[in-house]
Design an enzyme around this catalytic site. Structure first.
Site, PDB file in Angstrom:
ATOM      1  N   ALA A  65       0.857  -1.180   0.000  1.00 30.12           N
ATOM      2  CA  ALA A  65       0.000   0.000   0.000  1.00 30.12           C
ATOM      3  C   ALA A  65       0.897   1.234   0.000  1.00 30.12           C
ATOM      4  O   ALA A  65       2.077   1.160   0.352  1.00 30.12           O
ATOM      5  CB  ALA A  65      -0.894  -0.025   1.228  1.00 30.12           C
ATOM      6  N   GLY A 109       0.664  -4.963   1.109  1.00 26.25           N
ATOM      7  CA  GLY A 109      -0.572  -5.033   0.330  1.00 26.25           C
ATOM      8  C   GLY A 109      -0.367  -5.694  -1.029  1.00 26.25           C
ATOM      9  O   GLY A 109      -1.309  -6.244  -1.595  1.00 26.25           O
ATOM     10  N   GLU A 112      -0.690  -9.265  -0.302  1.00 25.46           N
ATOM     11  CA  GLU A 112      -2.110  -9.510   0.000  1.00 25.46           C
ATOM     12  C   GLU A 112      -2.951  -9.508  -1.280  1.00 25.46           C
ATOM     13  O   GLU A 112      -3.865 -10.318  -1.441  1.00 25.46           O
ATOM     14  CB  GLU A 112      -2.612  -8.452   0.989  1.00 25.46           C
ATOM     15  CG  GLU A 112      -1.962  -8.614   2.361  1.00 25.46           C
ATOM     16  CD  GLU A 112      -2.273  -7.464   3.301  1.00 25.46           C
ATOM     17  OE1 GLU A 112      -2.034  -6.301   2.906  1.00 25.46           O
ATOM     18  OE2 GLU A 112      -2.750  -7.716   4.413  1.00 25.46           O
ATOM     19  N   GLU A 132       5.000  -5.059   7.109  1.00 21.67           N
ATOM     20  CA  GLU A 132       4.325  -3.933   7.782  1.00 21.67           C
ATOM     21  C   GLU A 132       4.835  -3.697   9.188  1.00 21.67           C
ATOM     22  O   GLU A 132       4.791  -2.581   9.691  1.00 21.67           O
ATOM     23  CB  GLU A 132       2.811  -4.185   7.827  1.00 21.67           C
ATOM     24  CG  GLU A 132       2.101  -4.072   6.482  1.00 21.67           C
ATOM     25  CD  GLU A 132       2.001  -5.368   5.724  1.00 21.67           C
ATOM     26  OE1 GLU A 132       2.801  -6.301   6.001  1.00 21.67           O
ATOM     27  OE2 GLU A 132       1.131  -5.472   4.841  1.00 21.67           O
TER      28      GLU A 132
HETATM   29  C1  HXC Z   1       5.035   4.224  -1.396  1.00 22.35           C
HETATM   30  C2  HXC Z   1       6.911   3.203  -2.254  1.00 22.35           C
HETATM   31  C3  HXC Z   1       6.554   1.977  -1.669  1.00 22.35           C
HETATM   32  C4  HXC Z   1       5.332   1.938  -0.921  1.00 22.35           C
HETATM   33  C5  HXC Z   1       8.401   1.689  -2.719  1.00 22.35           C
HETATM   34  N1  HXC Z   1       8.059   2.976  -2.904  1.00 22.35           N
HETATM   35  N2  HXC Z   1       7.509   1.065  -1.965  1.00 22.35           N
HETATM   36  N3  HXC Z   1       6.147   4.300  -2.124  1.00 22.35           N
HETATM   37  N4  HXC Z   1       4.619   3.089  -0.802  1.00 22.35           N
HETATM   38  N5  HXC Z   1       4.889   0.818  -0.348  1.00 22.35           N
HETATM   39  C6  HXC Z   1       8.791   4.007  -3.661  1.00 22.35           C
HETATM   40  C7  HXC Z   1      10.016   4.502  -2.903  1.00 22.35           C
HETATM   41  O1  HXC Z   1       9.654   5.458  -1.966  1.00 22.35           O
HETATM   42  C8  HXC Z   1      10.837   5.054  -4.023  1.00 22.35           C
HETATM   43  O2  HXC Z   1      10.336   6.322  -4.389  1.00 22.35           O
HETATM   44  C9  HXC Z   1      10.544   4.101  -5.183  1.00 22.35           C
HETATM   45  O3  HXC Z   1       9.308   3.449  -4.848  1.00 22.35           O
HETATM   46  C10 HXC Z   1      11.608   3.044  -5.333  1.00 22.35           C
HETATM   47  O4  HXC Z   1      11.784   2.413  -4.086  1.00 22.35           O
HETATM   48  P1  HXC Z   1      13.223   2.222  -3.397  1.00 22.35           P
HETATM   49  O5  HXC Z   1      12.975   1.989  -1.943  1.00 22.35           O
HETATM   50  O6  HXC Z   1      14.144   3.325  -3.763  1.00 22.35           O
HETATM   51  O7  HXC Z   1      13.711   0.890  -4.118  1.00 22.35           O
HETATM   52  P2  HXC Z   1      14.684  -0.236  -3.551  1.00 22.35           P
HETATM   53  O8  HXC Z   1      15.842   0.387  -2.808  1.00 22.35           O
HETATM   54  O9  HXC Z   1      14.969  -1.108  -4.708  1.00 22.35           O
HETATM   55  O10 HXC Z   1      13.829  -1.036  -2.448  1.00 22.35           O
HETATM   56  C11 HXC Z   1      12.689  -1.760  -2.866  1.00 22.35           C
HETATM   57  C12 HXC Z   1      11.857  -2.129  -1.633  1.00 22.35           C
HETATM   58  C13 HXC Z   1      11.519  -0.871  -0.804  1.00 22.35           C
HETATM   59  C14 HXC Z   1      12.618  -3.143  -0.746  1.00 22.35           C
HETATM   60  C15 HXC Z   1      10.574  -2.815  -2.149  1.00 22.35           C
HETATM   61  O11 HXC Z   1      10.984   0.108  -1.687  1.00 22.35           O
HETATM   62  C16 HXC Z   1      10.547  -1.066   0.295  1.00 22.35           C
HETATM   63  O12 HXC Z   1      10.882  -1.627   1.361  1.00 22.35           O
HETATM   64  N6  HXC Z   1       9.305  -0.615   0.104  1.00 22.35           N
HETATM   65  C17 HXC Z   1       8.263  -0.653   1.121  1.00 22.35           C
HETATM   66  C18 HXC Z   1       7.710  -2.042   1.291  1.00 22.35           C
HETATM   67  C19 HXC Z   1       6.657  -2.073   2.390  1.00 22.35           C
HETATM   68  O13 HXC Z   1       6.928  -1.733   3.556  1.00 22.35           O
HETATM   69  N7  HXC Z   1       5.453  -2.448   2.037  1.00 22.35           N
HETATM   70  C20 HXC Z   1       4.307  -2.498   2.977  1.00 22.35           C
HETATM   71  C21 HXC Z   1       3.541  -1.204   2.921  1.00 22.35           C
HETATM   72  S1  HXC Z   1       2.254  -1.143   4.082  1.00 22.35           S
HETATM   73  P3  HXC Z   1      11.301   7.592  -4.607  1.00 22.35           P
HETATM   74  O14 HXC Z   1      10.344   8.697  -4.883  1.00 22.35           O
HETATM   75  O15 HXC Z   1      12.095   7.726  -3.365  1.00 22.35           O
HETATM   76  O16 HXC Z   1      12.134   7.186  -5.789  1.00 22.35           O
HETATM   77  C22 HXC Z   1       1.034  -2.078   3.422  1.00 22.35           C
HETATM   78  C23 HXC Z   1      -0.202  -2.203   4.271  1.00 22.35           C
HETATM   79  C24 HXC Z   1      -1.305  -2.887   3.496  1.00 22.35           C
HETATM   80  O17 HXC Z   1       1.137  -2.582   2.380  1.00 22.35           O
HETATM   81  C25 HXC Z   1      -2.637  -2.553   4.087  1.00 22.35           C
HETATM   82  C26 HXC Z   1      -3.781  -2.897   3.192  1.00 22.35           C
HETATM   83  C27 HXC Z   1      -4.583  -1.761   2.665  1.00 22.35           C
END
Ligand code: HXC
Length: 258
Positions: A65, A109, A112, A132
């Site tokens: 998400a 998400g 999911e 998360e």
């Molecule tokens: C918003 C995101 C994002 C996310 C990545 N990006 N994941 N933006 N929400 N979930 C964006 C980054 O900010 C970045 O933007 C660009 O995508 C590239 O990501 P990087 O981090 O620079 O890439 P990398 O170093 O290759 O790392 C990849 C990654 C990492 C390991 C996947 O991006 C990451 O850990 N992302 C978050 C994963 C996460 O926590 N997901 C759960 C979210 S909560 P910029 O602008 O800086 O280039 C969730 C709750 C669900 O899902 C609830 C249900 C509704």
């Protein structure tokens, strides 16, 4: 008009949806989920479509998400928002089968979303996880419920509590994904599987999906009874007559309802 975050195509009787927000690794914001929901409903009501494939990019199916969109929310903001219910539930309502073709990250998400699909086919580059916990929250779109049903309690706890990612091989061993293929063969494999499904009789496809889902939602006895009734009901269809006649006549079935 703003940029489209979901690309919609058809390949024969298969509907193909490509998540297309590459700059944010397909982070699932409202716009993307609304477009996905609308496209799914359009395929659901399109008689020419028998199966849907959802995919992302080489790098990410979806990295979760949209954290930026959620970060300042209060308890009441998230309680009142339709973030989870409005557009995420659409996928659950679809009767036609949906295949997730996953390459790269399927996190939070994103994992999911893949688990809401009926079949997950993974590239060998796929990485699944529920990270998360690192954000101070927990999975919010079914991760704590669907993951243990798919991979068992031990691995689900491991992923949800440590935030570690699971590769495609491990995910296949654990039962989360049905097939793992080389990354450059992912779309071919997923579209071939979808084409096979779309060639079957649609009533039996939709009812088989409904019955398998019952196995996850209720007791065994309830599920067995439901399956038996659905099995009975399929004998009211022309396609059952055609399918069984074709077998005994040693020819291919010509299903009316596809
Ligand atoms: C918003 C995101 C994002 C996310 C990545 N990006 N994941 N933006 N929400 N979930 C964006 C980054 O900010 C970045 O933007 C660009 O995508 C590239 O990501 P990087 O981090 O620079 O890439 P990398 O170093 O290759 O790392 C990849 C990654 C990492 C390991 C996947 O991006 C990451 O850990 N992302 C978050 C994963 C996460 O926590 N997901 C759960 C979210 S909560 P910029 O602008 O800086 O280039 C969730 C709750 C669900 O899902 C609830 C249900 C509704």
């Amino acid at each position: 008009m703003s940029e489209s975050f979901v690309l919609v195509e058809t390949r024969g009787r298969v509907g193909l949806l490509t998540l297309n927000r590459p700059k944010a690794l397909n982070a699932l914001n409202d716009q993307l989920m609304d477009e996905l929901g609308a496209a799914l409903l359009a395929f659901e009501s399109n008689a020419d479509i028998g199966c849907v494939v959802i995919t992302g990019s080489e790098k990410a199916f979806a990295a979760g998400a949209d954290i930026g969109a959620m970060k300042d929310w209060s308890y009441m903001d998230v309680y009142n928002s339709e973030y989870i219910t409005r557009n995420w539930e659409t996928l659950k309502r679809i009767k036609k089968p949906v295949i997730a073709a996953v390459a790269g990250y399927a996190l939070g998400g994103g994992c999911e979303l893949a688990m809401m699909c009926d079949i997950i086919i993974a590239a060998d580059t796929a990485k699944f996880g529920q990270p998360e916990i690192k954000l101070g929250v927990i999975p919010g779109a079914g991760g704590t419920q669907r993951l243990p049903r798919a991979v068992g309690k031990a691995k689900a706890m491991d992923l949800a509590l440590t935030a570690r990612m699971m590769g495609a091989e491990e995910a296949e061993r654990a039962g989360l994904v049905s097939r793992v293929v080389a990354a450059d063969k992912l779309m071919e494999e997923a579209l071939d599987a979808a084409t096979v499904i779309a060639s079957m009789s649609l009533p039996s496809v939709m009812m088989a999906k409904e019955c398998v889902n019952r196995a996850f939602e209720g007791s065994l006895n309830e599920g067995l009874l439901f399956e038996r009734r659905v099995f009975h009901s399929l004998f009211a269809t022309e396609d059952q007559k055609e399918g069984m006649a074709a077998f005994t006549e040693k020819r291919k079935p010509d299903f009316k309802h596809r």
